[in-house]
Design an enzyme around this catalytic site. Structure first.
Site, PDB file in Angstrom:
ATOM      1  N   GLY A  11      -3.875  -8.698 -34.751  1.00 10.85           N
ATOM      2  CA  GLY A  11      -2.811  -8.852 -33.804  1.00 10.85           C
ATOM      3  C   GLY A  11      -2.265  -7.499 -33.592  1.00 10.85           C
ATOM      4  N   ARG A  72      -9.737  -9.391 -32.619  1.00 10.54           N
ATOM      5  CA  ARG A  72     -10.543  -9.913 -34.048  1.00 10.54           C
ATOM      6  C   ARG A  72     -11.987  -9.736 -33.688  1.00 10.54           C
ATOM      7  NH1 ARG A  72      -5.341 -11.459 -35.792  1.00 10.54           N
ATOM      8  NH2 ARG A  72      -4.116 -12.456 -34.641  1.00 10.54           N
ATOM      9  N   ASP A 103      -5.093  -6.676 -43.535  1.00  9.22           N
ATOM     10  CA  ASP A 103      -5.892  -6.570 -44.721  1.00  9.22           C
ATOM     11  C   ASP A 103      -7.364  -7.114 -44.253  1.00  9.22           C
ATOM     12  OD1 ASP A 103      -5.162  -9.247 -44.361  1.00  9.22           O
ATOM     13  OD2 ASP A 103      -4.566  -9.744 -46.587  1.00  9.22           O
ATOM     14  N   THR A 126       0.654  -4.905 -38.448  1.00  5.12           N
ATOM     15  CA  THR A 126       0.797  -6.174 -38.363  1.00  5.12           C
ATOM     16  C   THR A 126       2.275  -6.849 -38.536  1.00  5.12           C
ATOM     17  OG1 THR A 126       0.344  -8.382 -39.383  1.00  5.12           O
ATOM     18  CG2 THR A 126       0.322  -6.467 -40.915  1.00  5.12           C
ATOM     19  N   ASP A 128       3.297  -9.355 -39.909  1.00  4.51           N
ATOM     20  CA  ASP A 128       3.259 -10.483 -40.947  1.00  4.51           C
ATOM     21  C   ASP A 128       3.867 -10.032 -42.108  1.00  4.51           C
ATOM     22  OD1 ASP A 128       2.312 -12.195 -38.883  1.00  4.51           O
ATOM     23  OD2 ASP A 128       0.313 -12.090 -39.682  1.00  4.51           O
ATOM     24  N   ASP A 130       2.116  -8.753 -44.601  1.00  2.00           N
ATOM     25  CA  ASP A 130       1.445  -9.517 -45.666  1.00  2.00           C
ATOM     26  C   ASP A 130       0.304  -8.776 -46.334  1.00  2.00           C
ATOM     27  OD1 ASP A 130       0.045  -9.327 -43.421  1.00  2.00           O
ATOM     28  OD2 ASP A 130      -0.556 -11.668 -43.526  1.00  2.00           O
ATOM     29  N   ARG A 172       1.972 -16.282 -39.626  1.00  2.00           N
ATOM     30  CA  ARG A 172       0.572 -16.949 -40.254  1.00  2.00           C
ATOM     31  C   ARG A 172       0.891 -17.517 -41.529  1.00  2.00           C
ATOM     32  NH1 ARG A 172      -4.792 -15.614 -38.598  1.00  2.00           N
ATOM     33  NH2 ARG A 172      -3.886 -13.731 -37.465  1.00  2.00           N
TER      34      ARG A 172
END
Ligand code: F6P
Length: 323
Positions: A11, A72, A103, A126, A128, A130, A172
């Protein structure tokens, strides 16, 4: 190493352009050319690329998205596809790769190093937040600030009408955007995938604050929550309380827009450090942020963990301060 490649993957995130700019300009200073693969690993596989010099990355530090495109790329999971991509990369004299992404993208980068000896460097990109091994990812700060802007605006209507709002943010399976947005936005509640059974507590808490005369109620809901995002939580909580409510899903609005100072800064540091380390002969690392500093983190360590531990102390803080 006279030629390096760079790609942005997964993303898009605000600050990716700042990272590309910093990487290219650091390469230039070291008399190294830079190739930008288009649309992430897809361009790396097909060979579609552009030459990136100092002028090509002018006037992009303030722009969201990524000028070299992203995607992606599931076919990159196939080792034969990776082999063909590395062959065409070497045929064009590209001696190392900078990957800006999350990741999943770093797993792809590490495979290139482990299977074919390609020197690789990772830069987080990202919204996120994460990725294990970094306190924040490039794009996260901008996304949270965008969500905050929306919440500040929704609060005007909540305060004026007494309606409750369930605002869904991205992330997510991570609740990082939700937790940070909830505390900084003064939310009445927050629901995240990492904490279970908080719906009952939320209902009690909201019932109490309605009884105490509070008018504006914003509940931040992470999209990955098991209760089904803001629509699911709104239905459970709003109906149980018998209180008028609305749902707002922020969606991709959080992904775009001008990167904040913070994202530009950490992206610029990461772009410069990644290229310098590659040119110094290092490989298999990500530039992350730890305790306020940009540092090299081994990619093996990063991909060995699913997620960084959630900042659940922010859940408790949001509840304590909800009023
Ligand atoms: O990983 C970034 C992210 O925006 C997530 O927060 C979200 O779940 C996902 O991407 C959306 O993906 P897509 O743009 O493919 O719908």
């Amino acid at each position: 190493m006279k030629r390096l490649g760079i790609l942005t993957s997964g993303g898009d995130a605000p600050g990716m352009n700042a990272a590309v700019r910093a990487a290219v300009r650091t390469a230039t200073v070291n008399n190294v050319e830079m190739v930008g693969y288009l649309d992430g690993f897809s361009g790396f596989v097909s060979g579609e690329s552009i030459e990136l010099d100092d002028r090509a990355v002018g006037n992009i530090i303030q722009r969201g998205g990524t000028i070299i495109g992203t995607s992606r790329c599931p076919e990159f999971l196939d080792p034969n596809v990776r082999r063909a991509a590395v062959e065409q990369m070497r045929a064009r004299g590209v001696g190392g790769l900078v990957v800006v992404g999350g990741d999943g993208s770093f797993r792809g980068a590490l495979a290139l190093q482990d299977e074919f000896g390609v020197p690789v460097a990772g830069i987080t990109g990202t919204i996120d937040n994460d990725v294990y091994g970094t306190d924040e990812t490039v794009g996260f700060d901008t996304a949270v600030n965008t969500a905050l802007l929306a919440i500040d605006q929704v609060r005007d209507t909540s305060e004026s009408t007494g309606m409750m709002f369930f605002v869904e943010v991205m992330g997510r399976t991570s609740g990082a955007i939700a937790l940070h947005t909830a505390v900084a936005g003064g939310a009445a509640g927050v629901v995240v995938p990492e904490a279970h059974a908080e719906i009952e507590d939320l209902i009690d808490q909201l019932r109490g604050s309605i009884e105490r005369g509070k008018r504006s109620h914003i509940v931040v809901v992470a999209e990955g929550d098991e209760a089904g995002g803001a629509f699911g939580v709104g239905e459970l909580v709003g109906k149980e309380l018998g209180h008028p409510y609305r749902v707002v899903v922020l969606g991709h609005i959080q992904r775009g827009g001008r990167p904040t100072m913070r994202d530009r800064l950490i992206a610029s540091e990461a772009g410069a450090m990644a290229v310098e380390a590659l040119l110094a002969g290092k490989s298999g690392f990500m530039i992350g942020r730890q305790l306020g500093k940009s540092v090299e983190v081994p990619l093996k360590e990063v991909v060995a963990h699913q997620h960084p531990p959630p900042a659940l102390e922010l859940l408790a803080l949001a509840q304590k301060l909800s009023g």
